[in-house]
Motif scaffolding. Structure first.
Motif, PDB file in Angstrom:
ATOM      1  N   CYS A 125       0.841  -1.198   0.000  1.00  0.00           N
ATOM      2  CA  CYS A 125       0.000   0.000   0.000  1.00  0.00           C
ATOM      3  C   CYS A 125       0.875   1.246   0.000  1.00  0.00           C
ATOM      4  O   CYS A 125       1.815   1.344   0.798  1.00  0.00           O
ATOM      5  N   PHE A 156       0.455   5.561  -0.021  1.00  0.00           N
ATOM      6  CA  PHE A 156      -0.431   6.728   0.044  1.00  0.00           C
ATOM      7  C   PHE A 156       0.440   7.972   0.011  1.00  0.00           C
ATOM      8  O   PHE A 156       1.403   8.062   0.771  1.00  0.00           O
ATOM      9  N   VAL A 203      -2.356  -1.360  -3.654  1.00  0.00           N
ATOM     10  CA  VAL A 203      -3.135  -0.166  -3.287  1.00  0.00           C
ATOM     11  C   VAL A 203      -2.313   1.106  -3.487  1.00  0.00           C
ATOM     12  O   VAL A 203      -1.203   1.229  -2.971  1.00  0.00           O
ATOM     13  N   ILE A 239      -3.224   5.349  -3.317  1.00  0.00           N
ATOM     14  CA  ILE A 239      -4.182   6.460  -3.235  1.00  0.00           C
ATOM     15  C   ILE A 239      -3.410   7.768  -3.197  1.00  0.00           C
ATOM     16  O   ILE A 239      -2.470   7.919  -2.401  1.00  0.00           O
ATOM     17  N   GLU A 270      -5.852  13.400   0.077  1.00  0.00           N
ATOM     18  CA  GLU A 270      -6.220  14.812   0.075  1.00  0.00           C
ATOM     19  C   GLU A 270      -5.240  15.663   0.858  1.00  0.00           C
ATOM     20  O   GLU A 270      -5.292  16.892   0.775  1.00  0.00           O
ATOM     21  N   SER A 271      -4.367  15.041   1.628  1.00  0.00           N
ATOM     22  CA  SER A 271      -3.369  15.793   2.395  1.00  0.00           C
ATOM     23  C   SER A 271      -2.339  14.809   2.935  1.00  0.00           C
ATOM     24  O   SER A 271      -2.545  13.591   2.901  1.00  0.00           O
ATOM     25  N   ALA A 291      -3.966  12.961   5.809  1.00  0.00           N
ATOM     26  CA  ALA A 291      -4.776  11.816   5.395  1.00  0.00           C
ATOM     27  C   ALA A 291      -3.877  10.655   4.987  1.00  0.00           C
ATOM     28  O   ALA A 291      -4.141   9.502   5.339  1.00  0.00           O
ATOM     29  N   ASN A 306      -2.545   8.740   7.877  1.00  0.00           N
ATOM     30  CA  ASN A 306      -3.616   8.000   8.547  1.00  0.00           C
ATOM     31  C   ASN A 306      -4.109   6.824   7.715  1.00  0.00           C
ATOM     32  O   ASN A 306      -4.546   5.811   8.263  1.00  0.00           O
ATOM     33  N   MET A 307      -4.017   6.935   6.402  1.00  0.00           N
ATOM     34  CA  MET A 307      -4.317   5.776   5.551  1.00  0.00           C
ATOM     35  C   MET A 307      -3.242   4.708   5.765  1.00  0.00           C
ATOM     36  O   MET A 307      -3.544   3.510   5.819  1.00  0.00           O
ATOM     37  N   LEU A 330      -1.672   4.267   8.505  1.00  0.00           N
ATOM     38  CA  LEU A 330      -2.002   3.676   9.801  1.00  0.00           C
ATOM     39  C   LEU A 330      -3.116   2.629   9.655  1.00  0.00           C
ATOM     40  O   LEU A 330      -3.010   1.519  10.190  1.00  0.00           O
ATOM     41  N   ALA A 350      -3.934   0.940   6.921  1.00  0.00           N
ATOM     42  CA  ALA A 350      -3.427  -0.217   6.182  1.00  0.00           C
ATOM     43  C   ALA A 350      -2.542  -1.082   7.073  1.00  0.00           C
ATOM     44  O   ALA A 350      -2.592  -2.314   7.018  1.00  0.00           O
ATOM     45  N   ALA A 354     -10.034   8.542   6.985  1.00  0.00           N
ATOM     46  CA  ALA A 354      -8.773   8.190   6.312  1.00  0.00           C
ATOM     47  C   ALA A 354      -8.273   6.837   6.809  1.00  0.00           C
ATOM     48  O   ALA A 354      -7.824   5.992   6.025  1.00  0.00           O
ATOM     49  N   VAL A 355      -8.362   6.619   8.111  1.00  0.00           N
ATOM     50  CA  VAL A 355      -7.925   5.342   8.680  1.00  0.00           C
ATOM     51  C   VAL A 355      -8.815   4.210   8.149  1.00  0.00           C
ATOM     52  O   VAL A 355      -8.324   3.158   7.725  1.00  0.00           O
ATOM     53  N   GLY A 388      -7.799   3.234   4.711  1.00  0.00           N
ATOM     54  CA  GLY A 388      -6.628   2.345   4.690  1.00  0.00           C
ATOM     55  C   GLY A 388      -7.010   0.908   5.008  1.00  0.00           C
ATOM     56  O   GLY A 388      -6.562  -0.031   4.345  1.00  0.00           O
ATOM     57  N   ILE A 389      -7.859   0.733   6.012  1.00  0.00           N
ATOM     58  CA  ILE A 389      -8.270  -0.629   6.412  1.00  0.00           C
ATOM     59  C   ILE A 389      -9.070  -1.287   5.295  1.00  0.00           C
ATOM     60  O   ILE A 389      -8.815  -2.419   4.893  1.00  0.00           O
ATOM     61  N   VAL A 408      -7.262  -2.540   2.228  1.00  0.00           N
ATOM     62  CA  VAL A 408      -6.513  -3.781   2.463  1.00  0.00           C
ATOM     63  C   VAL A 408      -7.470  -4.954   2.644  1.00  0.00           C
ATOM     64  O   VAL A 408      -7.193  -6.067   2.206  1.00  0.00           O
ATOM     65  N   GLU A 429     -10.859  14.734   5.614  1.00  0.00           N
ATOM     66  CA  GLU A 429     -10.799  13.269   5.529  1.00  0.00           C
ATOM     67  C   GLU A 429     -12.175  12.688   5.203  1.00  0.00           C
ATOM     68  O   GLU A 429     -12.297  11.780   4.375  1.00  0.00           O
ATOM     69  N   HIS A 457     -13.337  13.729   1.498  1.00  0.00           N
ATOM     70  CA  HIS A 457     -12.641  13.060   0.396  1.00  0.00           C
ATOM     71  C   HIS A 457     -12.837  11.544   0.388  1.00  0.00           C
ATOM     72  O   HIS A 457     -12.838  10.943  -0.683  1.00  0.00           O
TER      73      HIS A 457
END
Lengths: 371, 245
Positions: free
Chosen positions: A37, A39, A63, A65, A68-69, A72, A75-76, A78, A80, B74-75, B78-79, B82, B104, B107
């Motif tokens: 992944c 991001f 993956v 992505i 947007e910042s 984000a 945190n994505m 995190l 994943a 956002a978290v 991610g989850i 996956v 977050e 989007h």
């Protein structure tokens, strides 16, 4: 050596070295390390990495992505990581400031992640030219709370292929975020590179990840510990982990130190510049060597202490106004003389410039010895 | 004697920390009832917020992660990327989703992430002591709007469902409340529908739940429930805001 310029990415032809930018090579090394992944958010000078990942991850059905910042994105990562994936994000200095909140949570939650910082001039918007002025942010945790990240500081495009799988391995092994601290030059410059030795790191058992509570009790991952005793015990547990890292994960390279009377301490692209300067100094029989921390944290303090038994002159060179020198001072703890040349974000120092300055300090030091 | 009601198996045997008359307890219970009834305990992953809802992991007997304030969507993204076969939902308050985490949430909705947001709107920051939230009503008194929210200084209450409905990535958005038994039953149906929408892979779903906060509204529990009908729903009308078949 045969090279060819690769626009479309590395395609595994083992007879050829590829001419690739550091950013693209880092991306390929991450792909080969099993990064599933990625991001990211655009910021110069690391955009080639995000663009490389956009193409490669989609090709491989992994993956990607564009978030947007930077907030984000981390945190994505995190999310994943919580779900068990090998996840990475990348940015440059202003964006790294935004990621610090998330890195603090990753550390508190004990979640693996790889975060790339291709450092540029700061503070504020700064500019897009290379700098090393995120050193203290990276090596002191960077966000809130008592935590550390392992910080790997490669100095060449080829070295990225060693550092990237190592970063993923250390992240999983310690369940901790790992920062790859590069700079705009490392990211942008093109060098011949091969990926012959890049292997995905081993898989560690992940008995903490969230998969849905199938056939097992439910799990929770949190960093809020209302109970003061519980909070302190959690922090001590983290501290013990950081101590294990300090014992086991120090990495550095020495260069012409055997007979050295002055030892330069520099890392990353700064060490590359210093190497050029030292080669010139050696041509004039000045006995200058170098210790190059590969892990900026944990810092190779013990090796400097060992050198301090016989060497009295240390020269800190960094592309920042006085950050690396703090670690050298802490390591030497009053032993030896510390010389310093640092230039903050802005103009990149040249090997010739550094050669002149180290030479001057070397002569000053030998005159002091004589008197 | 016949047992007519029992705690769902997906709720841990713990005492809720919520204040008397708070809506979170009802919402927590409804979520876990739905998860049990839909047989999703082994699939569900919850992302908890910062705020009064953050301790849901003490009550939910499902896999749960506590995210940073505002970062839930956002978290969850991610989850979910996956683990696309899991049911992934975030539980977020109004400060969390409509102020600090607007980017977050917006989007994730715009990307059409196949996640569900349970959005608890009580018009105040509850855990920190009743400060103004983005959803605080005009003229409503809070600790940071002691003379009532003045839109000239503090802006207007944010209607998240209506804002998100403009985004092509959203599929199902409904505003409900939990101030009386019929409304509670409706909320349960809405949650079920949102989860089903996710399981069907339709895209982003969100249920906004108007929830009483007697402590910070400085009202009794019954008065709070009435206030939702009499005042709050005028700004935040109940009903399905978007439902793409």
């Amino acid at each position: 050596m045969r090279c060819h310029v690769s626009r479309s990415g590395y395609r595994g032809d083992e007879n050829l070295k590829k001419l690739m930018s550091g950013n693209a090579a880092l991306g390929e090394a991450a792909v080969l390390s099993g990064c599933s992944c990625y991001f990211g958010y655009p910021i110069t000078p690391q955009n080639e990495l995000t663009e490389y990942m956009a193409k490669r991850m989609n090709e491989l059905g992994r993956v990607f992505i564009q978030s947007e910042s930077e907030i984000a994105a981390i945190n994505m990562v995190l999310g994943a990581s919580v779900a068990g994936a090998r996840a990475m994000t990348s940015s440059s200095s202003p964006g790294m400031s935004l990621k610090q909140e998330g890195i603090s949570y990753l550390a508190a939650d004990e979640l693996p992640a790889v975060i790339v910082d291709m450092v540029r001039g700061g503070p504020g918007m700064g500019n897009i030219s290379p700098a090393q002025s995120d050193y203290l942010q990276a090596t002191r945790g960077g966000g809130h709370g008592d935590y550390k990240t392992i910080v790997l500081a490669p100095g060449s495009v080829q070295e990225l292929t060693k550092v990237v799988p190592l970063a993923f391995d250390l992240a999983d092994r310690y369940r901790n975020p790992v920062v790859i601290l590069g700079d705009g030059m490392l990211g942008q410059m093109m060098e011949p590179v091969d990926f012959d030795n890049v292997q995905p790191p081993k898989e560690y058992p992940k008995d903490y990840i969230l998969t849905g509570a199938k056939g097992r009790p439910s799990r929770m991952i949190r960093s809020l510990l209302f109970d003061t005793k519980e909070e302190e015990e959690h922090n001590w547990k983290l501290v013990r982990k950081y101590q294990r890292m300090e014992q086991n994960e120090v990495r550095y390279e020495t260069f012409l130190t055997d007979d050295a009377e002055m030892i330069v301490i520099a890392y990353g692209i700064g060490a590359r510049i210093a190497k050029g300067a030292i080669k010139r100094l050696r041509q004039e029989n000045l006995k200058v060597g170098m210790v190059r921390p590969i892990t900026a944290w944990p810092f190779p303090a013990a090796v400097l202490q060992e050198f301090a038994r016989t060497v009295h002159e240390f020269f800190v060179f960094e592309m920042s106004a006085g950050q690396l020198i703090e670690d050298v001072k802490l390591a030497l703890n009053g032993r030896g003389h510390i010389h310093f040349y640092g230039r903050p974000g802005g103009i990149i120092p040249t090997p010739v410039e550094l050669y002149r300055i180290i030479g001057r300090h070397y002569y000053m030091a030998s005159r002091r010895e004589q008197s | 004697m016949t047992k007519v009601y029992t705690r769902p198996g997906t709720i841990k045997e713990a005492h809720f920390h919520y204040c008397p008359g708070c809506g979170h307890g009802i919402i927590n219970r409804l979520l876990m009832e739905v998860i049990e009834e839909m047989g999703l305990r082994e699939k569900a992953i919850c992302v908890a917020p910062a705020g009064c809802g953050m301790l849901v992991y003490n009550y939910f007997d499902i896999d749960t992660l506590e995210s940073a304030h505002g970062r839930g969507a956002a978290v969850a993204t991610g989850i979910k990327r996956v683990r696309p076969d899991n049911l992934v939902f975030s539980y977020q308050g109004d400060g969390d989703l409509a102020a600090i985490g607007t980017a977050e949430g917006f989007h994730a909705a715009n990307r059409g992430e196949s996640i569900t947001v349970i959005f608890v709107n009580n018009g105040v920051y509850g855990m920190t002591g009743g400060q103004m939230a983005p959803t605080t009503l005009t003229d409503q008194v809070t600790t940071t709007t002691p003379d009532g929210r003045n839109p000239i200084i503090a802006g207007y209450p944010v209607r998240i469902c209506e804002v998100f409905s403009m985004l092509d990535g959203t599929t199902y958005l409904e505003r409900v409340t939990v101030n009386k038994p019929a409304a509670v039953a409706k909320t349960k149906k809405a949650i079920k529908k949102a989860f089903q929408c996710q399981l069907d892979g339709k895209g982003f779903s969100l249920v906004e739940i108007l929830s009483p906060c007697p402590t910070n509204w400085k009202m009794g529990p019954i008065e709070s429930c009435r206030w939702i009908d009499d005042v709050m729903t005028k700004q935040f009308p109940l009903g399905v805001v978007k439902d793409i078949k």
